[in-house]
Motif scaffolding. Sequence first.
Motif, PDB file in Angstrom:
ATOM      1  N   MET A   1       0.676  -1.044   0.232  1.00 58.24           N
ATOM      2  CA  MET A   1       0.023   0.540  -0.005  1.00 58.24           C
ATOM      3  C   MET A   1       1.044   1.232   0.101  1.00 58.24           C
ATOM      4  SD  MET A   1      -2.833  -1.867   0.354  1.00 58.24           S
ATOM      5  CE  MET A   1      -3.960  -0.104   0.347  1.00 58.24           C
ATOM      6  N   LEU A   2       0.955   2.269  -1.071  1.00 54.78           N
ATOM      7  CA  LEU A   2       1.396   3.614  -1.374  1.00 54.78           C
ATOM      8  C   LEU A   2      -0.120   4.359  -1.105  1.00 54.78           C
ATOM      9  CD1 LEU A   2       3.429   2.068  -2.680  1.00 54.78           C
ATOM     10  CD2 LEU A   2       4.211   3.949  -4.038  1.00 54.78           C
ATOM     11  N   VAL A   3      -0.010   5.194   0.112  1.00 60.37           N
ATOM     12  CA  VAL A   3      -0.826   6.628   0.141  1.00 60.37           C
ATOM     13  C   VAL A   3       0.281   7.535   0.288  1.00 60.37           C
ATOM     14  CG1 VAL A   3      -2.232   7.354   2.135  1.00 60.37           C
ATOM     15  CG2 VAL A   3      -2.126   5.085   2.317  1.00 60.37           C
TER      16      VAL A   3
ATOM     17  N   ASN B   1       8.202  12.158  -4.592  1.00 58.13           N
ATOM     18  CA  ASN B   1       7.732  12.454  -2.655  1.00 58.13           C
ATOM     19  C   ASN B   1       7.330  11.361  -2.531  1.00 58.13           C
ATOM     20  OD1 ASN B   1       5.787  11.797  -3.990  1.00 58.13           O
ATOM     21  ND2 ASN B   1       4.518  14.172  -3.083  1.00 58.13           N
ATOM     22  N   GLY B   2       8.070   9.904  -2.320  1.00 53.76           N
ATOM     23  CA  GLY B   2       8.332   8.545  -1.677  1.00 53.76           C
ATOM     24  C   GLY B   2       8.390   8.012  -2.892  1.00 53.76           C
ATOM     25  N   GLY B   3       7.654   5.950  -2.516  1.00 55.62           N
ATOM     26  CA  GLY B   3       8.276   5.481  -3.615  1.00 55.62           C
ATOM     27  C   GLY B   3       8.229   4.080  -2.475  1.00 55.62           C
ATOM     28  N   VAL B   4       8.909   3.321  -3.670  1.00 56.91           N
ATOM     29  CA  VAL B   4       8.963   1.650  -2.770  1.00 56.91           C
ATOM     30  C   VAL B   4      10.083   1.558  -3.581  1.00 56.91           C
ATOM     31  CG1 VAL B   4       7.106   0.466  -3.468  1.00 56.91           C
ATOM     32  CG2 VAL B   4       7.479  -0.079  -1.619  1.00 56.91           C
TER      33      VAL B   4
ATOM     34  N   VAL C   1      -3.417  17.335  -5.170  1.00 57.69           N
ATOM     35  CA  VAL C   1      -2.125  17.065  -4.869  1.00 57.69           C
ATOM     36  C   VAL C   1      -1.175  16.408  -5.865  1.00 57.69           C
ATOM     37  CG1 VAL C   1      -2.660  14.854  -4.109  1.00 57.69           C
ATOM     38  CG2 VAL C   1      -0.562  15.612  -3.274  1.00 57.69           C
ATOM     39  N   SER C   2       0.012  16.446  -5.930  1.00 57.83           N
ATOM     40  CA  SER C   2       0.469  15.437  -6.977  1.00 57.83           C
ATOM     41  C   SER C   2       1.215  14.816  -6.964  1.00 57.83           C
ATOM     42  CB  SER C   2       1.607  16.933  -7.960  1.00 57.83           C
ATOM     43  OG  SER C   2       1.610  16.366  -9.407  1.00 57.83           O
ATOM     44  N   ILE C   3       1.630  13.439  -7.142  1.00 63.53           N
ATOM     45  CA  ILE C   3       2.143  12.699  -6.456  1.00 63.53           C
ATOM     46  C   ILE C   3       3.489  11.960  -7.466  1.00 63.53           C
ATOM     47  CG2 ILE C   3       1.924  10.259  -5.128  1.00 63.53           C
ATOM     48  CD1 ILE C   3      -0.991  11.031  -5.164  1.00 63.53           C
ATOM     49  N   HIS C   4       4.509  11.740  -7.183  1.00 64.71           N
ATOM     50  CA  HIS C   4       5.774  10.878  -7.997  1.00 64.71           C
ATOM     51  C   HIS C   4       6.274  10.757  -7.136  1.00 64.71           C
ATOM     52  CE1 HIS C   4       5.065  15.200 -10.441  1.00 64.71           C
ATOM     53  NE2 HIS C   4       5.044  15.649  -9.477  1.00 64.71           N
ATOM     54  N   ALA C   5       6.501   9.315  -6.992  1.00 66.03           N
ATOM     55  CA  ALA C   5       6.690   7.978  -6.043  1.00 66.03           C
ATOM     56  C   ALA C   5       7.477   7.449  -7.110  1.00 66.03           C
ATOM     57  CB  ALA C   5       5.316   7.343  -5.293  1.00 66.03           C
ATOM     58  N   ARG C   6       8.522   6.939  -6.608  1.00 61.48           N
ATOM     59  CA  ARG C   6       9.721   6.099  -7.413  1.00 61.48           C
ATOM     60  C   ARG C   6       9.230   4.949  -6.717  1.00 61.48           C
ATOM     61  NH1 ARG C   6      14.228   8.021 -10.465  1.00 61.48           N
ATOM     62  NH2 ARG C   6      12.847   9.559 -10.904  1.00 61.48           N
TER      63      ARG C   6
ATOM     64  N   LEU D   1     -11.514  15.225  -5.483  1.00 66.47           N
ATOM     65  CA  LEU D   1      -9.947  15.415  -4.961  1.00 66.47           C
ATOM     66  C   LEU D   1      -9.674  15.771  -6.751  1.00 66.47           C
ATOM     67  CD1 LEU D   1      -7.864  16.229  -3.076  1.00 66.47           C
ATOM     68  CD2 LEU D   1      -7.446  14.086  -3.191  1.00 66.47           C
ATOM     69  N   SER D   2      -9.001  17.170  -6.778  1.00 70.02           N
ATOM     70  CA  SER D   2      -8.471  16.823  -8.185  1.00 70.02           C
ATOM     71  C   SER D   2      -7.134  16.013  -7.380  1.00 70.02           C
ATOM     72  CB  SER D   2      -8.017  18.336  -8.446  1.00 70.02           C
ATOM     73  OG  SER D   2      -8.788  18.933  -9.062  1.00 70.02           O
ATOM     74  N   TYR D   3      -5.792  14.843  -8.122  1.00 73.08           N
ATOM     75  CA  TYR D   3      -5.162  14.603  -8.148  1.00 73.08           C
ATOM     76  C   TYR D   3      -4.287  14.705  -9.589  1.00 73.08           C
ATOM     77  CZ  TYR D   3      -6.937  10.257  -8.160  1.00 73.08           C
ATOM     78  OH  TYR D   3      -7.998   8.984  -8.092  1.00 73.08           O
ATOM     79  N   GLN D   4      -2.956  14.540  -8.821  1.00 73.39           N
ATOM     80  CA  GLN D   4      -1.956  14.007 -10.577  1.00 73.39           C
ATOM     81  C   GLN D   4      -1.175  12.668 -10.329  1.00 73.39           C
ATOM     82  OE1 GLN D   4       1.498  15.544 -11.352  1.00 73.39           O
ATOM     83  NE2 GLN D   4       1.408  13.861 -13.060  1.00 73.39           N
ATOM     84  N   VAL D   5      -0.615  11.794 -10.573  1.00 73.31           N
ATOM     85  CA  VAL D   5      -0.125  10.536 -10.655  1.00 73.31           C
ATOM     86  C   VAL D   5       0.935  10.641 -11.474  1.00 73.31           C
ATOM     87  CG1 VAL D   5       0.399   7.994  -9.658  1.00 73.31           C
ATOM     88  CG2 VAL D   5      -1.580   9.321  -8.642  1.00 73.31           C
ATOM     89  N   ASN D   6       2.634  10.907 -10.778  1.00 73.49           N
ATOM     90  CA  ASN D   6       3.656  10.350 -12.548  1.00 73.49           C
ATOM     91  C   ASN D   6       4.499   9.919 -11.126  1.00 73.49           C
ATOM     92  OD1 ASN D   6       5.284  10.496 -13.971  1.00 73.49           O
ATOM     93  ND2 ASN D   6       6.194  12.349 -12.857  1.00 73.49           N
ATOM     94  N   ASN D   7       3.692   7.807 -11.044  1.00 76.87           N
ATOM     95  CA  ASN D   7       5.243   7.530 -11.138  1.00 76.87           C
ATOM     96  C   ASN D   7       5.974   6.610 -11.574  1.00 76.87           C
ATOM     97  OD1 ASN D   7       3.618   7.073  -8.229  1.00 76.87           O
ATOM     98  ND2 ASN D   7       2.439   5.711  -8.908  1.00 76.87           N
TER      99      ASN D   7
END
Length: 170
Positions: free
Chosen positions: A47-49, A106-109, A135-140, A163-169
């Motif tokens: 789980m990634l939050v 800003n996070g990752g696994v 929120v904008s999420i940039h997980a590696r 919720l408006s969000y953008q994910v750039n994993n």
Amino acid sequence: LSVPDVSRSHGGLDCTDDRTVCWALGHTQTDRIKNWSTDQIDATRLMLVNGFYHESISTFTMPQGVKVTDVYKALSDPSSNSFHDHIGQATQSSDPLIELNTAFMNGGVVIEIASGTKLDKPLELRCLVEGIDPVSIHARILVIAGDDTEFTLIESHQGPDALSYQVNNV
């Protein structure tokens, strides 16, 4: 792993979240999946939050041969040679989305699968978004698989409709 074709029949699935996007490596299924949740799959869940790995809400015990580490712990561990060898490959890219991810990570696994490991159940990387502000999420996300491994990786994304969000994993 077979993803149900819900365009023909719901097959008794509980259809809960129409914003779930799910794909198995190399097989995009988003055009065929409507109102379907990966809860119906017997999987080992990571789980990634908001981009951050949460061991406490992930599957309690990882399968033999699978090691999962928060990306920041791996970054700060000088003995994590395989991580440091692999993480640099993505940072060498001239792809603008990878560069954006690298700049704002800003996070990752890190998922390491030992040589010879053959998993019966898929690994699901469930990426949840929560909050009240956009929120904008940039997980590696780094998967290091040893020789002669067999596994299925599913990545799913869920977030609230309001919720408006953008994910750039990456």
